[in-house]
Design a protein around this motif. Structure first.
Motif, PDB file in Angstrom:
ATOM      1  N   LEU A 292      13.249  67.524  18.391  1.00  0.00           N
ATOM      2  CA  LEU A 292      12.029  66.734  18.262  1.00  0.00           C
ATOM      3  C   LEU A 292      11.498  66.331  19.630  1.00  0.00           C
ATOM      4  O   LEU A 292      12.229  66.278  20.612  1.00  0.00           O
ATOM      5  N   GLN A 293      10.222  66.005  19.671  1.00  0.00           N
ATOM      6  CA  GLN A 293       9.614  65.465  20.877  1.00  0.00           C
ATOM      7  C   GLN A 293       8.557  64.442  20.470  1.00  0.00           C
ATOM      8  O   GLN A 293       7.985  64.518  19.376  1.00  0.00           O
ATOM      9  N   GLU A 294       8.336  63.466  21.342  1.00  0.00           N
ATOM     10  CA  GLU A 294       7.288  62.473  21.102  1.00  0.00           C
ATOM     11  C   GLU A 294       6.088  62.831  21.955  1.00  0.00           C
ATOM     12  O   GLU A 294       6.203  63.042  23.158  1.00  0.00           O
ATOM     13  N   LYS A 295       4.933  62.938  21.325  1.00  0.00           N
ATOM     14  CA  LYS A 295       3.719  63.268  22.060  1.00  0.00           C
ATOM     15  C   LYS A 295       2.546  62.500  21.463  1.00  0.00           C
ATOM     16  O   LYS A 295       2.284  62.599  20.260  1.00  0.00           O
ATOM     17  N   ASP A 296       1.881  61.731  22.310  1.00  0.00           N
ATOM     18  CA  ASP A 296       0.711  60.960  21.883  1.00  0.00           C
ATOM     19  C   ASP A 296       1.032  60.057  20.694  1.00  0.00           C
ATOM     20  O   ASP A 296       0.228  59.895  19.759  1.00  0.00           O
ATOM     21  N   GLY A 297       2.245  59.462  20.735  1.00  0.00           N
ATOM     22  CA  GLY A 297       2.618  58.524  19.683  1.00  0.00           C
ATOM     23  C   GLY A 297       3.046  59.164  18.386  1.00  0.00           C
ATOM     24  O   GLY A 297       3.245  58.472  17.380  1.00  0.00           O
ATOM     25  N   GLN A 298       3.211  60.499  18.374  1.00  0.00           N
ATOM     26  CA  GLN A 298       3.625  61.194  17.154  1.00  0.00           C
ATOM     27  C   GLN A 298       4.939  61.943  17.393  1.00  0.00           C
ATOM     28  O   GLN A 298       5.224  62.373  18.509  1.00  0.00           O
ATOM     29  N   ILE A 299       5.724  62.091  16.326  1.00  0.00           N
ATOM     30  CA  ILE A 299       6.996  62.805  16.404  1.00  0.00           C
ATOM     31  C   ILE A 299       6.768  64.242  15.936  1.00  0.00           C
ATOM     32  O   ILE A 299       6.443  64.484  14.773  1.00  0.00           O
ATOM     33  N   VAL A 304      13.104  74.693  15.640  1.00  0.00           N
ATOM     34  CA  VAL A 304      13.952  74.613  14.451  1.00  0.00           C
ATOM     35  C   VAL A 304      15.219  75.410  14.710  1.00  0.00           C
ATOM     36  O   VAL A 304      15.169  76.557  15.171  1.00  0.00           O
ATOM     37  N   ILE A 305      16.374  74.797  14.436  1.00  0.00           N
ATOM     38  CA  ILE A 305      17.666  75.448  14.667  1.00  0.00           C
ATOM     39  C   ILE A 305      17.965  76.415  13.522  1.00  0.00           C
ATOM     40  O   ILE A 305      17.936  76.021  12.342  1.00  0.00           O
ATOM     41  N   VAL A 306      18.226  77.656  13.863  1.00  0.00           N
ATOM     42  CA  VAL A 306      18.521  78.680  12.857  1.00  0.00           C
ATOM     43  C   VAL A 306      19.752  78.269  12.044  1.00  0.00           C
ATOM     44  O   VAL A 306      20.782  77.888  12.592  1.00  0.00           O
ATOM     45  N   GLY A 307      19.619  78.328  10.718  1.00  0.00           N
ATOM     46  CA  GLY A 307      20.732  77.995   9.838  1.00  0.00           C
ATOM     47  C   GLY A 307      20.792  76.541   9.435  1.00  0.00           C
ATOM     48  O   GLY A 307      21.573  76.172   8.555  1.00  0.00           O
ATOM     49  N   GLY A 308      19.978  75.685  10.066  1.00  0.00           N
ATOM     50  CA  GLY A 308      19.985  74.268   9.751  1.00  0.00           C
ATOM     51  C   GLY A 308      19.171  73.947   8.507  1.00  0.00           C
ATOM     52  O   GLY A 308      18.521  74.813   7.911  1.00  0.00           O
ATOM     53  N   ALA A 309      19.187  72.670   8.118  1.00  0.00           N
ATOM     54  CA  ALA A 309      18.508  72.251   6.890  1.00  0.00           C
ATOM     55  C   ALA A 309      17.009  72.514   6.953  1.00  0.00           C
ATOM     56  O   ALA A 309      16.408  72.976   5.974  1.00  0.00           O
ATOM     57  N   ALA A 310      16.373  72.223   8.095  1.00  0.00           N
ATOM     58  CA  ALA A 310      14.931  72.460   8.224  1.00  0.00           C
ATOM     59  C   ALA A 310      14.609  73.944   8.110  1.00  0.00           C
ATOM     60  O   ALA A 310      13.624  74.338   7.475  1.00  0.00           O
ATOM     61  N   ILE A 316       9.251  73.934   7.346  1.00  0.00           N
ATOM     62  CA  ILE A 316       9.094  73.202   8.606  1.00  0.00           C
ATOM     63  C   ILE A 316       9.068  74.202   9.751  1.00  0.00           C
ATOM     64  O   ILE A 316       9.905  75.107   9.827  1.00  0.00           O
ATOM     65  N   ALA A 317       8.117  74.014  10.668  1.00  0.00           N
ATOM     66  CA  ALA A 317       7.981  74.929  11.810  1.00  0.00           C
ATOM     67  C   ALA A 317       7.634  74.136  13.057  1.00  0.00           C
ATOM     68  O   ALA A 317       7.221  72.974  12.995  1.00  0.00           O
ATOM     69  N   ALA A 318       7.820  74.774  14.202  1.00  0.00           N
ATOM     70  CA  ALA A 318       7.484  74.143  15.473  1.00  0.00           C
ATOM     71  C   ALA A 318       6.017  73.731  15.479  1.00  0.00           C
ATOM     72  O   ALA A 318       5.147  74.478  15.024  1.00  0.00           O
ATOM     73  N   GLY A 319       5.740  72.545  15.979  1.00  0.00           N
ATOM     74  CA  GLY A 319       4.381  72.026  16.031  1.00  0.00           C
ATOM     75  C   GLY A 319       4.038  71.093  14.892  1.00  0.00           C
ATOM     76  O   GLY A 319       3.079  70.314  14.982  1.00  0.00           O
ATOM     77  N   ASP A 320       4.803  71.150  13.798  1.00  0.00           N
ATOM     78  CA  ASP A 320       4.568  70.239  12.679  1.00  0.00           C
ATOM     79  C   ASP A 320       4.844  68.799  13.108  1.00  0.00           C
ATOM     80  O   ASP A 320       5.687  68.539  13.970  1.00  0.00           O
ATOM     81  N   ALA A 339       9.233  55.282  19.173  1.00  0.00           N
ATOM     82  CA  ALA A 339       9.907  55.962  20.272  1.00  0.00           C
ATOM     83  C   ALA A 339      10.789  57.050  19.674  1.00  0.00           C
ATOM     84  O   ALA A 339      11.302  56.911  18.553  1.00  0.00           O
ATOM     85  N   ILE A 340      10.999  58.134  20.413  1.00  0.00           N
ATOM     86  CA  ILE A 340      11.748  59.275  19.885  1.00  0.00           C
ATOM     87  C   ILE A 340      13.162  58.881  19.487  1.00  0.00           C
ATOM     88  O   ILE A 340      13.689  59.332  18.469  1.00  0.00           O
ATOM     89  N   THR A 341      13.795  57.995  20.279  1.00  0.00           N
ATOM     90  CA  THR A 341      15.174  57.584  19.971  1.00  0.00           C
ATOM     91  C   THR A 341      15.253  56.826  18.658  1.00  0.00           C
ATOM     92  O   THR A 341      16.192  57.003  17.883  1.00  0.00           O
ATOM     93  N   ASP A 342      14.265  55.966  18.383  1.00  0.00           N
ATOM     94  CA  ASP A 342      14.261  55.205  17.132  1.00  0.00           C
ATOM     95  C   ASP A 342      13.961  56.111  15.944  1.00  0.00           C
ATOM     96  O   ASP A 342      14.537  55.943  14.864  1.00  0.00           O
ATOM     97  N   ALA A 343      13.068  57.076  16.134  1.00  0.00           N
ATOM     98  CA  ALA A 343      12.748  58.011  15.053  1.00  0.00           C
ATOM     99  C   ALA A 343      13.973  58.857  14.695  1.00  0.00           C
ATOM    100  O   ALA A 343      14.255  59.092  13.516  1.00  0.00           O
ATOM    101  N   ILE A 344      14.711  59.291  15.708  1.00  0.00           N
ATOM    102  CA  ILE A 344      15.900  60.122  15.474  1.00  0.00           C
ATOM    103  C   ILE A 344      16.934  59.367  14.649  1.00  0.00           C
ATOM    104  O   ILE A 344      17.587  59.939  13.767  1.00  0.00           O
TER     105      ILE A 344
END
Length: 740
Positions: A292-299, A304-310, A316-320, A339-344
């Motif tokens: 994940l990344q935080e950009k302009d107040g959005q997460i 996406v990690i291959v084989g993971g739940a997403a 789910i795809a990159a950029g969503d 903040a990204i840490t709190d969202a995680i």
């Protein structure tokens, strides 16, 4: 910077239970349950209620924690009026470190509690200080937005002389609202100047057809003010909203002010923070399998990690963008401004637990709820890894260990000692002539794992000494690894450290130095954390497997080198110093006023290693090389300048500011560019790791591994370490030949 010893024995918990239930003098009390410590008959897990009932429950928890600290901390400070005064100042500093929110009248009003916080901790008076401070703080924040919005609505004049004093302990709280306005005007003018200067620099580099190149300076100044306003809007909305600044979060801040006054490494964790801490220690977590990344107040989803739940969800795809998160039962939590840490923390959770994400698709802007079961995710970035550096005549192994991780919850979970042993065996199979172990930025971790690691390099003997609050001493041995017995590597060894190498890193470096087993290279000294913590769960496990009321990480012992000296405060001094830009940050243990002092005990009995190389000559040659190296000379000069100019007033006229920033930027650019080798080192992956680096089905991980390879090849510090190892190899060959 964390090292753990065994959990408290049941007998000790029973004693505390007996004491607390018989202490009739307390108007509130804590109860303790065998198998875990907790303090309430009703919940204080996360209520935002600001009522007496919630505060009473929190004080019950506070009293229990206070008593445990007094009875079990290695060197507890008296919880008296003097302690209360320090907590008073520290908590206000936690809330308002830049002294730009409270007024002097607020501090005067709160001063009625200055000498009574110790009574609150002992349960002799009701807990009033922290809620009173928070209530005033929130009222002040409420009037800040219209204040900074009004100030930023008008252009700043950057042509006239004006000075801004950066934050410093000497600053006082504003005398009144008028003084606060003046302080905010200066602060906002400075922040706008920084943004304005950046935009001017970008305009100078912009191409003729770019829109930026056509903007006037007045337009750039307005854009700078808008960006500063947006920053403060996001900051206050994300940091002080109802979730991130809940009553639980406020209470955690208050309790940690108390634990940190005892020493910097005793911490209280609310349940969600306890889980996050365990995840960091175990080098794994349960989540959706996405970066994940935080950009302009959005997460946003970065990858996406291959084989993971997403990845398995196929939704789910990159950029969503992740708009909300929940469990399918309770209302969704809006992540706007998080903040990204709190969202995680909210997105991760317990094993096999359900998470529901409200996603905004990057492809078409549609919004959809995606339900997943959290799965285990291993953090490859923090795992031990190795490559081979070829210097033309020698094959030198390079082993990077970012932290001493250990999964204490899972007996079959990742352990760094086992991973390091595997890397050593792989390197030996490649017939390396020498070895570099890189512990730079390694904050520490598992004590048992570092003890095992020491045994991989020296014969059976003491690894470290520990002493508890009762002055009972114990030698911890290095030969307790059932899977990898005996010395695994006997060749030339260099250990790289810096001022952020702490705790377990310092135990390893100190042992290698005391045994004369390795040459330590890096900063003048390591961090200087020589204390041992234990984890205390507060309450029974809840439905997510987390302690019901969080946990307490408490300093219960100090560790000492086998030569008797403590690493506390002093750290481990490098045999060969390589200047770096972090030296001037003044961010070591010795820079923390609540740090425990240095001391010394009797040395343990141990047999030093007899190296095959001439250590004195190697150190002398390396020091000569470093002193003549233009990169290291420049960095040393920059450090001296930074130390001299720290916290100096800043001129807010654009011409003087730009000239000053240009000279600083040139100085740092020179150092940054110099630290990146123009001619990269010859670095190769191990044969058994080839697919991981070049044929990895997870392209995100493959990219990360290749970036790691590139960073090793261009590091000037690794280059010099390679030369030192090469000298050790050559010196050993010469001494062996002479002996024949």
């Amino acid at each position: 910077m964390f090292i753990f010893v065994s959990f408290l024995k049941i007998e000790m918990v029973q004693k505390i239970f007996s004491f607390m239930t018989s202490r009739k003098a307390l108007p509130v009390y804590a109860m303790l349950i065998i198998g875990g410590i907790f303090c309430l008959s009703a919940s204080c897990k996360g209520s935002n209620n600001n009522n007496n009932d919630t505060l009473t429950k929190q004080q019950q928890l506070l009293v229990g924690i206070g008593y445990i600290i007094e009875q079990q901390h290695y060197a507890p400070k008296p919880i008296d009026d003097a302690f209360s005064q320090k907590i008073f100042d520290s908590f206000l500093s936690q809330l308002d470190g830049e002294k730009d929110i409270f007024l002097q009248s607020d501090i005067k009003e709160l001063s009625q509690y200055r000498n009574s916080i110790d009574d609150e901790i002992h349960g002799q008076t009701a807990m009033k200080f922290y809620p009173a401070a928070v209530d005033i703080f929130k009222k002040r924040i409420a009037v800040l937005k219209p204040l900074y919005t009004k100030i930023l609505s008008q252009p700043f004049n950057f042509s006239k002389p004006d000075m801004y004093q950066p934050i410093g302990d000497s600053l006082d709280y504003p005398a009144d609202a008028a003084a606060d306005t003046v302080a905010w005007q200066q602060r906002l003018k400075y922040r706008t100047l920084v943004a304005y200067n950046d935009l001017i620099a970008q305009k100078a580099k912009a191409k003729a057809g770019d829109s930026l190149s056509k903007k006037s300076n007045a337009a750039l100044e307005k854009e700078a003010r808008n960006s500063v306003e947006s920053y403060y809007n996001r900051y206050f909305e994300s940091k002080f909203n109802a979730t991130t600044f809940s009553r639980t979060a406020q209470f955690s801040m208050f309790v940690n002010t108390i634990t940190h006054e005892m020493d910097p490494h005793s911490d209280y964790f609310a349940p969600v923070d306890q889980r996050a801490f365990n995840e960091d220690m175990s080098n794994s977590f349960y989540g959706i399998g996405a970066q994940l990344q935080e950009k302009d107040g959005q997460i946003k989803i970065e990858s996406v990690i291959v084989g993971g739940a997403a990845w398995k969800s196929k939704k789910i795809a990159a950029g969503d963008i992740i708009l909300k998160v929940g469990d399918g039962k309770s209302p969704q939590i809006d992540l706007s401004g998080y903040a990204i840490t709190d969202a995680i923390k909210l997105i991760r959770g317990a094993k096999d637990s359900k998470v529901v994400l409200t996603m905004k698709k990057a492809s078409d802007g549609s919004i959809e709820d995606v339900s997943m079961i959290r799965e285990k995710v291993n953090l490859d970035q923090a795992a031990a890894k190795s490559v081979i550096i070829n210097d033309g005549k020698n094959k030198i192994g390079y082993l990077n260990l970012p932290e001493f991780y250990a999964n204490f919850q899972d007996p079959k979970g990742a352990r760094c000692a086992a991973d390091v042993a595997k890397e050593l065996q792989k390197l030996k199979a490649e017939n390396i002539n020498g070895l570099i172990i890189d512990l730079r930025f390694n904050p520490g971790g598992s004590l048992s794992d570092v003890n095992k690691m020491i045994g991989y390099f020296v014969n059976a003997g003491p690894a470290v000494q520990v002493r508890n609050r009762n002055n009972q001493q114990q030698e911890l041995m290095d030969n307790d690894d059932a899977d990898y017995k005996g010395v695994l590597y006997t060749g030339p060894l260099v250990v790289m450290v810096n001022e952020f190498s702490a705790s377990a890193s310092e135990i390893f470096a100190a042992a290698m130095q005391d045994y004369n087993r390795a040459i330590i290279v890096g900063s003048t000294s390591t961090y200087g954390k020589g204390t041992v913590q234990t984890q205390l769960p507060l309450g029974k496990p809840n439905e997510n497997g987390e302690p019901e009321y969080g946990g307490l990480k408490l300093t219960v012992e100090k560790f000492y080198r086998i030569n008797g000296g403590s690493t506390q405060m002093k750290g481990v001094s490098s045999d060969i110093v390589m200047p770096d830009l972090l030296e001037s940050f003044n961010n070591r243990e010795k820079d923390n006023p609540s740090a425990l002092p240095w001391d010394k005990i009797a040395a343990a009995k141990y047999t030093a290693w007899n190296p095959t190389y001439n250590k004195e000559t190697i150190i002398k040659d390396a020091v000569t090389r470093i002193n003549e190296n233009p990169v290291f000379k420049s960095i040393a000069k920059t450090n001296a300048w930074m130390s001299k100019n720290e916290n100096k007033p800043i001129d807010l006229s654009i011409d003087k500011y730009r000239a000053n920033q240009d000279s600083i930027q040139k100085m740092f650019n020179k150092d940054d560019n110099g630290a990146v080798l123009k001619t990269p080192l010859s670095v190769n992956v191990l044969k058994v790791d080839y697919d991981k680096y070049y044929k990895n089905p997870d392209k995100t991980k493959q990219g990360w591994y290749q970036d790691f390879l590139k960073s090793v090849s261009k590091d000037v510090y690794i280059e010099e370490s390679t030369k030192i190892v090469s000298d050790m190899i050559d010196s050993g060959k010469q001494q062996t030949a002479a002996a024949k």
